[in-house]
Design an enzyme around this catalytic site. Structure first.
Site, PDB file in Angstrom:
ATOM      1  N   ASP A  35     -42.634 -11.792 -12.572  1.00  0.00           N
ATOM      2  CA  ASP A  35     -42.632 -12.402 -11.245  1.00  0.00           C
ATOM      3  C   ASP A  35     -41.954 -11.502 -10.205  1.00  0.00           C
ATOM      4  O   ASP A  35     -41.717 -11.926  -9.086  1.00  0.00           O
ATOM      5  CB  ASP A  35     -41.881 -13.743 -11.297  1.00  0.00           C
ATOM      6  CG  ASP A  35     -42.734 -14.896 -10.800  1.00  0.00           C
ATOM      7  OD1 ASP A  35     -43.924 -14.687 -10.558  1.00  0.00           O
ATOM      8  OD2 ASP A  35     -42.202 -16.007 -10.654  1.00  0.00           O
ATOM      9  N   ASP A  40     -36.958 -16.568 -23.021  1.00  0.00           N
ATOM     10  CA  ASP A  40     -36.335 -15.872 -21.909  1.00  0.00           C
ATOM     11  C   ASP A  40     -36.331 -14.383 -22.221  1.00  0.00           C
ATOM     12  O   ASP A  40     -36.310 -13.972 -23.393  1.00  0.00           O
ATOM     13  CB  ASP A  40     -34.905 -16.360 -21.698  1.00  0.00           C
ATOM     14  CG  ASP A  40     -34.858 -17.708 -20.975  1.00  0.00           C
ATOM     15  OD1 ASP A  40     -35.915 -18.148 -20.474  1.00  0.00           O
ATOM     16  OD2 ASP A  40     -33.779 -18.315 -20.927  1.00  0.00           O
ATOM     17  N   ASP A  44     -34.192 -12.202 -22.266  1.00  0.00           N
ATOM     18  CA  ASP A  44     -33.066 -11.670 -23.039  1.00  0.00           C
ATOM     19  C   ASP A  44     -32.916 -12.394 -24.369  1.00  0.00           C
ATOM     20  O   ASP A  44     -31.914 -12.179 -25.066  1.00  0.00           O
ATOM     21  CB  ASP A  44     -31.776 -11.802 -22.238  1.00  0.00           C
ATOM     22  CG  ASP A  44     -31.434 -13.246 -21.922  1.00  0.00           C
ATOM     23  OD1 ASP A  44     -32.228 -13.892 -21.227  1.00  0.00           O
ATOM     24  OD2 ASP A  44     -30.383 -13.739 -22.363  1.00  0.00           O
ATOM     25  N   ASP A  60     -37.329 -27.520 -17.715  1.00  0.00           N
ATOM     26  CA  ASP A  60     -37.498 -27.712 -19.153  1.00  0.00           C
ATOM     27  C   ASP A  60     -37.270 -29.165 -19.559  1.00  0.00           C
ATOM     28  O   ASP A  60     -38.141 -29.807 -20.162  1.00  0.00           O
ATOM     29  CB  ASP A  60     -36.568 -26.774 -19.926  1.00  0.00           C
ATOM     30  CG  ASP A  60     -35.198 -26.613 -19.266  1.00  0.00           C
ATOM     31  OD1 ASP A  60     -34.803 -27.513 -18.501  1.00  0.00           O
ATOM     32  OD2 ASP A  60     -34.529 -25.613 -19.518  1.00  0.00           O
TER      33      ASP A  60
END
Length: 853
Positions: free
Chosen positions: A213, A265, A267, A361
């Site tokens: 993004d 995610d 990471d 979420d």
């Protein structure tokens, strides 16, 4: 309910109380048989009947003497139940003792609330009334939160993975792996993508997508494009940033073909077994989501800045190890944004990932539950992520969650949502109100200050009688929570967390209730390096004021005791309350004292097979801990090693990595073992990628899956108090120690036209020690061998002159104190390209024996 402690066949210390254990078991077992099974209905009926029969105890007042006796009996009973539960062999009995203790805690808490409501509200004057009602509201919030948490943890679900090996692979569901990213370091994304590609699943049934993004960062996007070409995944972009992460996922969801989606995610590095362990749950067509725990391999600011060194569970362990498993029993486990697999068709049925709140979420799973779908929480750590390094980043992350949960509460009002089951309503209400602790927590700090400084009575008639109602409530709640939380939440540490977050948390939740559209999605900074000690004043301004006022208010204690304007017991209770607040506030403030990170990369406590290569010799060991830049390796005996070595590392499933390293320290561990500290050097990109896969992907079970430590309240408060001193200790990295191989080899030193016969004694990749022949008198001349002089060195590994190795070095020092002068020389780095290989050949070919100086 809870896992009993490891047991032996020896008689337990509490065996005399087996009749009591049998009695505790009798009623729940009878209820389960009568109502059929061990489902939700039997648990709810048991709790409801117990509370109905407890009503007289809740509302019956007693004189002070009798109330004191009752308080003592209840506190003793709570201690006895904990003592017995720790000695139980049967998990069922342990669970029933927890239910009994939970019931006792609820009854005593409601008794305290009844007493507090009808006996202690101080409405004398508008100032007293305001403070009294505010404190009463804070306590009411705490009681409601406690009751909601008890409901969530009435039963803890322990799931096993659903085996899919018997199903032909062509019938397995296809999986798209999404890695959303915005502005994070490309190397962080690379590690996650590498591990995603290494996931064990048929190659034709999975595909990895990096969803970028970051259109504002064209150079970074080009780096991502090259990354995808190198490792074999797909870059997907869009021309806007609408709805942040949720919009990014929704954009991809309509363009990829998979039946399921694994969301990570950028990471969150997955282990290779994540799909094998989760996809089987989707054989049930009603399952929409399988969530797994988030785990962070680096210390969060609380652990790092208070220097707990892993001795205190981190903040998210209570949620992932207890609360989510409790939610799962009620079919209320919710999506946590990453480390989860979702059924795409179900998510598209609700319009995609929810975009109305910043906690997309949890909001998404609520909507899935509203359609009657099921969710699964599988408690196996299968991602390794990065916690925010700085306290300010941590606050930003927590504030976003707090705002999002308040938005869900304001928009959905889950308690009144008829599309959810009653247990789901209670669980979602607990989750969405959890972050409202801010203002109540600040009120607990203000109340004793208001009394000691201004004489404001927030509790009418505060004294011994109030304590006889409050103490059993507090202590029984601690006991009930101890049984189920003892391995994941230590006494008093939750208060530090809440104080540290109180002001920012209270502000954002209040604003979100007023206007749920306020605020935007903020990306949490990850991968930062804290290089020096700093203090984040801005994050703890309000706490500093509260702490200073608390200390100053204690100076007023003698005034109240001497003048007798307030009752002595009320003064002492508020003084003790204030001292406890000073301790907790001090620890919360010190979380803002950023401690420097001494290592280049974060260490993992992984015990991997390691093979050390030193030329033709090999040594087998096991890593004690390891990172992307180095490792500590346990070896048997004390091998004679040069400092330059090669290391082969093996993962749990057989993945291998080969790296070059330099031994920077050798430390005895026992009479038989030594620990080699090795720094990895000169890694190629291919070697680093292989190392990443071994460290983070090739993992059967992460070491934090189970903890061997348990809460001990007295030790916990002692450790908390000492953290105030630990935080100010100057951190010191361990120094490297010169490691050299011991040899006995003839040599010569050439300087200014003179040859000096010598014996080479010790060598490593950078230095050489030689003993100069004592017969050469010129070696004792003070102008010979001065520091920095260039010298020629000849080392003869064999008697054959043709094998002599000639090197250029420079003098470091000459020790003339012994019988033979000892010359230390170093090899200039600028000459490595010419003589580096010759030095390495010497390291591996000379006679070995080891020394560390």
């Amino acid at each position: 309910m809870t896992n009993p402690s490891p047991q032996t066949n020896a008689p337990l210390p509490g065996h005399r109380f087996t009749w009591f254990s049998d009695l505790v078991d009798a009623l729940p077992i009878w209820m389960e048989r009568t109502l059929g099974g061990r489902g939700q209905r039997s648990v709810l009926w048991l709790l409801l009947l117990a509370l109905i029969f407890s009503l007289p105890l809740i509302i019956t007042p007693l004189p002070l003497r009798q109330q004191t006796v009752l308080a003592g009996i209840l506190i003793a009973l709570g201690w006895l139940l904990v003592w017995l539960e720790e000695r139980q062999k049967r998990q069922q009995t342990s669970a029933h003792m927890h239910l009994l203790l939970m019931w006792l805690s609820i009854v005593v808490t409601l008794r305290y609330l009844y007493y507090r409501t009808f006996n202690t509200l101080n409405l004398d004057g508008w100032v007293n009334a305001i403070f009294s009602l505010l404190l009463y509201g804070a306590e009411l919030y705490a009681i409601v939160t406690l009751l909601l948490a008890y409901f969530q943890t009435l039963k803890i679900k322990d799931r096993k993975a659903v085996d899919i090996s018997h199903i032909p692979q062509e019938q397995w569901q296809s999986v798209d792996i999404y890695i959303p990213t915005y502005n994070e370091d490309v190397e962080i994304v690379r590690k996650t993508a590498l591990a995603a590609i290494a996931i064990s699943y048929p190659a034709n049934k999975k595909h990895v997508y990096i969803l970028d993004d970051g259109r504002k960062y064209p150079q970074r996007r080009e780096q991502l494009r090259r990354l995808c070409q190198e490792i074999g995944c797909t870059l997907m972009t869009r021309d806007n940033n609408d709805h942040a992460k949720a919009g990014n996922i929704n954009h991809a969801m309509r363009r990829t073909p998979g039946d399921l989606i694994l969301i990570l995610d950028c990471d969150h590095i997955p282990s290779r077994n994540i799909l094998i362990n989760t996809v089987g749950f989707f054989l049930n067509p009603k399952v929409s989501l399988v969530q797994t725990p988030h785990w962070f391999y680096n210390p969060d600011p609380f652990e790092r800045n208070l220097l707990t060194q892993g001795r205190v569970p981190v903040g998210n362990e209570l949620f992932y190890k207890i609360l989510q498993r409790g939610n799962d029993f009620w079919n209320a486990a919710f999506f946590c944004g990453s480390a989860a697999v979702v059924r795409k068709s179900h998510v598209l049925e609700i319009g995609g990932i929810a975009v109305e709140t910043v906690t997309e979420d949890c909001h998404t799973s609520l909507r899935l539950h509203m359609l009657g779908y099921e969710t699964v929480y599988y408690d196996k750590i299968m991602v390794a992520g990065l916690a925010p390094e700085k306290f300010s980043s941590y606050i930003g992350q927590q504030v976003r969650w707090a705002r999002g949960m308040a938005q869900i509460l304001r928009l959905e009002w889950p308690l009144f949502n008829r599309k959810l089951t009653i247990p789901q309503r209670i669980c979602y209400t607990s989750a969405t109100t959890h972050f409202f602790f801010g203002f109540p927590r600040l009120m607990y700090a203000i109340a004793p200050i208001a009394f000691l400084v201004f004489g404001i009575n927030s509790v009418r008639g505060l004294g011994l009688e109030t304590l006889t109602y409050a103490l059993p409530s507090i202590l029984l709640a601690l006991n009930a929570n101890y049984i189920i939380h003892r391995g994941v939440r230590f006494s008093f540490w939750n208060e530090i967390f809440e104080y540290a977050m109180a002001f920012q948390d209270g502000l954002v939740t209040f604003m979100a209730l007023l206007n749920p559209k306020l605020g935007s999605f903020n990306v949490t900074d990850k991968g930062l390096q804290v290089t020096r000690r700093t203090f984040d004043w801005g994050s703890v301004r309000v706490l500093l004021i509260a702490g200073l006022l608390s200390v100053l208010s204690l100076l007023m204690v003698p005034f109240w005791l001497v003048t007798e304007l307030q009752t002595w017991d009320a003064v002492l209770i508020n003084a003790i309350w204030c001292m406890v607040n000073v301790l907790l506030l001090s620890a919360a403030i010190l979380v803002a004292l950023e401690q420097p990170q001494l290592r280049q990369s974060h260490r993992l406590d992984r015990h991997l097979p390691a093979i050390i290569y030193a030329g033709p010799e090999t040594f087998t060991g096991v890593t004690l801990d390891i990172s992307e830049t180095g490792a500590r390796v346990i070896l048997k005996n004390w091998p004679n090693l040069p400092d330059a070595i090669d290391v082969e590392l093996h993962g749990d499933y057989g993945a291998r990595a080969f790296v070059s390293g330099r031994v920077i320290r050798v430390t005895p561990r026992s009479e038989d073992d030594v620990i080699l500290a090795v720094a990895f050097e000169d890694m190629t990109p291919v070697q680093h990628d292989a190392l990443v896969v071994v460290l983070y992907s090739d993992v059967k079970e992460w070491y934090s899956q189970t903890r061997n430590i348990a809460d001990r309240p007295l030790e916990s408060i002692k450790f908390l108090a000492t953290s105030l001193l630990r935080a100010f200790r100057e951190p010191k990295p361990m120094e490297s120690v010169q490691v050299r191989k011991r040899i006995q080899t003839p040599g010569q030193v050439y300087i200014e036209g003179q040859y000096f016969p010598s014996t080479a004694l010790e060598i490593n990749s950078r230095t050489l020690q030689l003993a100069i022949s004592p017969d050469h008198l010129l070696s004792l001349h003070p102008e010979v061998f001065t520091q920095g002089q260039a010298v020629g060195v000849v080392v003869m590994p064999t008697p054959e002159p043709a094998d002599a190795v000639k090197l250029v070095a420079q003098v470091e020092r000459l020790d003339r104190s012994g019988e033979a002068p000892l010359l230390e020389v170093s090899f200039p780095k600028v000459l490595d390209s010419r003589q580096g290989q010759r030095i390495k050949t010497l390291l591996y070919s000379l006679n070995d024996s080891a020394v560390v100086v």
